[in-house]
Design a protein around this motif. Structure first.
Motif, PDB file in Angstrom:
ATOM      1  N   ASN A 118       0.845  -1.190   0.000  1.00 16.65           N
ATOM      2  CA  ASN A 118       0.000   0.000   0.000  1.00 16.65           C
ATOM      3  C   ASN A 118       0.882   1.243   0.000  1.00 16.65           C
ATOM      4  OD1 ASN A 118      -1.564   2.295   1.426  1.00 16.65           O
ATOM      5  ND2 ASN A 118      -3.161   0.828   0.931  1.00 16.65           N
ATOM      6  N   ALA A 119       0.553   2.202  -0.872  1.00 15.53           N
ATOM      7  CA  ALA A 119       1.400   3.386  -1.035  1.00 15.53           C
ATOM      8  C   ALA A 119       1.344   4.338   0.156  1.00 15.53           C
ATOM      9  CB  ALA A 119       1.009   4.126  -2.312  1.00 15.53           C
ATOM     10  N   LYS A 120       0.317   4.245   0.980  1.00 16.45           N
ATOM     11  CA  LYS A 120       0.240   5.125   2.149  1.00 16.45           C
ATOM     12  C   LYS A 120       0.867   4.478   3.385  1.00 16.45           C
ATOM     13  CE  LYS A 120      -2.870   7.804   5.086  1.00 16.45           C
ATOM     14  NZ  LYS A 120      -4.267   8.132   5.452  1.00 16.45           N
ATOM     15  N   THR A 121       0.721   3.171   3.503  1.00 17.81           N
ATOM     16  CA  THR A 121       1.216   2.467   4.687  1.00 17.81           C
ATOM     17  C   THR A 121       2.733   2.591   4.796  1.00 17.81           C
ATOM     18  OG1 THR A 121      -0.594   0.876   4.473  1.00 17.81           O
ATOM     19  CG2 THR A 121       1.275   0.232   5.842  1.00 17.81           C
ATOM     20  N   ASP A 122       3.210   2.920   5.986  1.00 19.92           N
ATOM     21  CA  ASP A 122       4.652   2.999   6.275  1.00 19.92           C
ATOM     22  C   ASP A 122       5.366   4.080   5.475  1.00 19.92           C
ATOM     23  OD1 ASP A 122       4.535   0.837   8.119  1.00 19.92           O
ATOM     24  OD2 ASP A 122       4.604  -0.586   6.452  1.00 19.92           O
ATOM     25  N   MET A 123       4.619   5.082   4.986  1.00 14.05           N
ATOM     26  CA  MET A 123       5.239   6.199   4.265  1.00 14.05           C
ATOM     27  C   MET A 123       5.670   7.259   5.275  1.00 14.05           C
ATOM     28  SD  MET A 123       3.668   8.445   1.123  1.00 14.05           S
ATOM     29  CE  MET A 123       4.725   8.948  -0.238  1.00 14.05           C
ATOM     30  N   THR A 124       6.955   7.485   5.385  1.00 11.93           N
ATOM     31  CA  THR A 124       7.476   8.432   6.375  1.00 11.93           C
ATOM     32  C   THR A 124       7.263   9.872   5.939  1.00 11.93           C
ATOM     33  OG1 THR A 124       9.168   6.802   6.956  1.00 11.93           O
ATOM     34  CG2 THR A 124       9.517   9.050   7.721  1.00 11.93           C
ATOM     35  N   PHE A 125       7.441  10.152   4.649  1.00 16.45           N
ATOM     36  CA  PHE A 125       7.288  11.508   4.107  1.00 16.45           C
ATOM     37  C   PHE A 125       6.282  11.465   2.969  1.00 16.45           C
ATOM     38  CE2 PHE A 125      11.800  10.939   5.316  1.00 16.45           C
ATOM     39  CZ  PHE A 125      11.846  11.817   6.405  1.00 16.45           C
ATOM     40  N   ASN A 126       5.211  12.291   3.050  1.00 13.05           N
ATOM     41  CA  ASN A 126       4.236  12.301   1.962  1.00 13.05           C
ATOM     42  C   ASN A 126       4.756  13.128   0.789  1.00 13.05           C
ATOM     43  OD1 ASN A 126       3.645  15.035   2.485  1.00 13.05           O
ATOM     44  ND2 ASN A 126       1.883  14.533   3.766  1.00 13.05           N
ATOM     45  N   MET A 127       3.993  13.158  -0.288  1.00 12.12           N
ATOM     46  CA  MET A 127       4.484  13.794  -1.512  1.00 12.12           C
ATOM     47  C   MET A 127       4.643  15.304  -1.363  1.00 12.12           C
ATOM     48  SD  MET A 127       5.050  11.121  -3.160  1.00 12.12           S
ATOM     49  CE  MET A 127       5.767  11.984  -4.552  1.00 12.12           C
ATOM     50  N   ALA A 128       3.801  15.952  -0.582  1.00  8.20           N
ATOM     51  CA  ALA A 128       3.966  17.389  -0.354  1.00  8.20           C
ATOM     52  C   ALA A 128       5.270  17.669   0.384  1.00  8.20           C
ATOM     53  CB  ALA A 128       2.778  17.945   0.421  1.00  8.20           C
ATOM     54  N   ARG A 129       5.605  16.821   1.352  1.00 14.19           N
ATOM     55  CA  ARG A 129       6.871  16.980   2.078  1.00 14.19           C
ATOM     56  C   ARG A 129       8.054  16.811   1.135  1.00 14.19           C
ATOM     57  NH1 ARG A 129      10.944  18.092   3.977  1.00 14.19           N
ATOM     58  NH2 ARG A 129      11.874  17.552   5.994  1.00 14.19           N
ATOM     59  N   LEU A 130       7.963  15.875   0.201  1.00 17.14           N
ATOM     60  CA  LEU A 130       9.044  15.663  -0.752  1.00 17.14           C
ATOM     61  C   LEU A 130       9.181  16.828  -1.735  1.00 17.14           C
ATOM     62  CD1 LEU A 130       8.630  11.853  -1.539  1.00 17.14           C
ATOM     63  CD2 LEU A 130      10.287  12.938   0.007  1.00 17.14           C
ATOM     64  N   VAL A 131       8.056  17.397  -2.164  1.00 14.99           N
ATOM     65  CA  VAL A 131       8.114  18.587  -3.026  1.00 14.99           C
ATOM     66  C   VAL A 131       8.770  19.740  -2.279  1.00 14.99           C
ATOM     67  CG1 VAL A 131       6.737  20.335  -4.228  1.00 14.99           C
ATOM     68  CG2 VAL A 131       6.145  17.909  -4.455  1.00 14.99           C
ATOM     69  N   SER A 132       8.389  19.921  -1.035  1.00  8.35           N
ATOM     70  CA  SER A 132       8.988  20.969  -0.207  1.00  8.35           C
ATOM     71  C   SER A 132      10.490  20.756  -0.074  1.00  8.35           C
ATOM     72  CB  SER A 132       8.326  20.975   1.175  1.00  8.35           C
ATOM     73  OG  SER A 132       9.003  21.842   2.062  1.00  8.35           O
ATOM     74  N   HIS A 133      10.903  19.517   0.146  1.00 11.26           N
ATOM     75  CA  HIS A 133      12.330  19.210   0.280  1.00 11.26           C
ATOM     76  C   HIS A 133      13.072  19.529  -1.024  1.00 11.26           C
ATOM     77  CE1 HIS A 133      15.851  17.096   1.902  1.00 11.26           C
ATOM     78  NE2 HIS A 133      15.995  16.573   0.696  1.00 11.26           N
ATOM     79  N   ALA A 134      12.475  19.170  -2.157  1.00  7.67           N
ATOM     80  CA  ALA A 134      13.121  19.418  -3.449  1.00  7.67           C
ATOM     81  C   ALA A 134      13.303  20.905  -3.717  1.00  7.67           C
ATOM     82  CB  ALA A 134      12.303  18.775  -4.570  1.00  7.67           C
ATOM     83  N   ALA A 135      12.402  21.717  -3.176  1.00  8.26           N
ATOM     84  CA  ALA A 135      12.433  23.164  -3.419  1.00  8.26           C
ATOM     85  C   ALA A 135      13.073  23.945  -2.274  1.00  8.26           C
ATOM     86  CB  ALA A 135      11.011  23.673  -3.665  1.00  8.26           C
ATOM     87  N   ALA A 136      13.804  23.267  -1.404  1.00 12.18           N
ATOM     88  CA  ALA A 136      14.351  23.933  -0.212  1.00 12.18           C
ATOM     89  C   ALA A 136      15.282  25.089  -0.555  1.00 12.18           C
ATOM     90  CB  ALA A 136      15.090  22.913   0.657  1.00 12.18           C
ATOM     91  N   THR A 137      16.092  24.940  -1.609  1.00 18.32           N
ATOM     92  CA  THR A 137      17.080  25.982  -1.919  1.00 18.32           C
ATOM     93  C   THR A 137      17.007  26.462  -3.361  1.00 18.32           C
ATOM     94  OG1 THR A 137      18.758  24.306  -2.465  1.00 18.32           O
ATOM     95  CG2 THR A 137      18.693  25.106  -0.181  1.00 18.32           C
TER      96      THR A 137
END
Length: 337
Positions: free
Chosen positions: A232-251
């Motif tokens: 399941n794509a939600k189960t055991d997901m530590t970082f959701n997709m919005a968090r990953l987008v935020s990380h990619a755009a950090a700098t």
């Protein structure tokens, strides 16, 4: 709304709008010639695409039969392809197999690499490989496509920049990765061209399954015609997709058409290592995890990586069993330079 890109002997293909049941399509060339062109002016163009989508689904538009094998990846090439590692179970298994601990920072600060995005392969195109000793592996993941994302965006605000969702087979060459990592400068040879699902969908197409900026549905992987994974794509997901987008755009700012991946979808089994489907587990989204568990349990790697002729299929169905994104189907073929 479901969008796809037909092959048409150009680099970026032809944008089409696909019916919800993946049976019919209408060309969108009078609205936007390519998906990248649509993303560049998303606020102005998406309402027109939505109107065409409604007409395709209610039967009022002129349509053609949709064949997934005629598609490019929705973006045949992209300005940015960054892949995270949102499922820490995957990282834990890889490190446990070599007797290493996972640093505490990994649970707060996502792992992410920037991959090659100039030559994605089509969803039904072959994985071309020079040598099976390179350790050819599939990685089944979910991905999102953004519009223009401002630098330093928060996870809460990043969610609004997710415009489309896809699946991906992030092809890895496991035999080449260790030496590259030892150099301390990232992947180059260890990451082959990726294949994305035939169709990219807007979040509303997922209904209640799109929750907490991820998908609460199993990601189905078949390997050589047999069920291999249904994590399941939600189960055991530590970082959701919005968090990953935020990380990619950090700098840096992200331009419209940036693709951000979740990393290999991976579930635990009753708090421990995963299990094969035939053993009562949810299986795996890559071969590396099977091998890591074999190493942990027996001291040896048993399952080989992909060989010439092997085929992987990746798909996700809705609650009624209907395919959402179409099927990624890649066969490993010998490439001679």
């Amino acid at each position: 709304m479901k969008l796809a890109t037909l092959k048409n002997n150009t680099r970026d293909g032809l944008l089409i709008v696909v019916s919800r049941d993946l049976k019919r399509y209408a060309p969108a060339k009078n609205i936007a010639p390519t998906l990248q062109a649509a993303l560049d002016e998303w606020d102005a163009i998406s309402p027109k695409l939505e109107a065409l989508s409604k007409a395709v689904n209610d039967g009022s538009a002129d349509t053609f039969a949709f064949h997934q094998d005629e598609c490019e990846s929705p973006l045949p090439r992209a300005y940015t392809w960054m892949d995270g590692s949102a499922y820490l179970n995957h990282v834990e298994l890889v490190r446990k197999a070599r007797g290493a601990e996972v640093p505490e920072s990994f649970y707060d600060d996502p792992l992410m690499y920037q991959g090659g995005s100039d030559t994605f392969i089509g969803p039904h195109d072959p994985i071309e490989a020079i040598d099976t000793s390179h350790g050819i592996d599939m990685e089944a993941e979910i991905t999102v496509i953004t519009d223009d994302v401002p630098m330093g965006v928060t996870p809460a605000d990043a969610a609004a920049h997710i415009k489309l969702i896809m699946l991906v087979n992030d092809v890895s060459l496991r035999g080449l990765i260790p030496n590259e990592l030892r150099k301390g400068f990232g992947f180059v040879h260890g990451k082959a061209s990726s294949a994305f699902s035939p169709v990219a969908v807007t979040p509303d197409e997922l209904g209640e399954a799109w929750t907490d900026n991820t998908i609460d549905l199993p990601l189905l992987v078949d390997y050589n015609g047999k069920p291999f994974g249904k994590a399941n794509a939600k189960t055991d997901m530590t970082f959701n997709m919005a968090r990953l987008v935020s990380h990619a755009a950090a700098t840096r700012h992200l331009c419209a058409g940036s693709i951000i991946g979740s990393g290999t979808v991976s579930n635990k089994f009753e708090g421990g290592e995963g299990k094969k489907i035939e053993d009562g587990g949810v299986g795996y989204s890559c071969i590396a995890e099977v091998r890591m568990i074999e190493k942990i349990q027996t001291g040896e790697f048993i399952t080989p990586f992909m060989q010439f002729g092997d085929t992987v299929c990746i798909e996700m169905n809705d609650a009624d069993g209907n395919s959402i994104f179409g099927t990624i189907k890649n066969r490993v073929e010998k490439y001679t330079p």
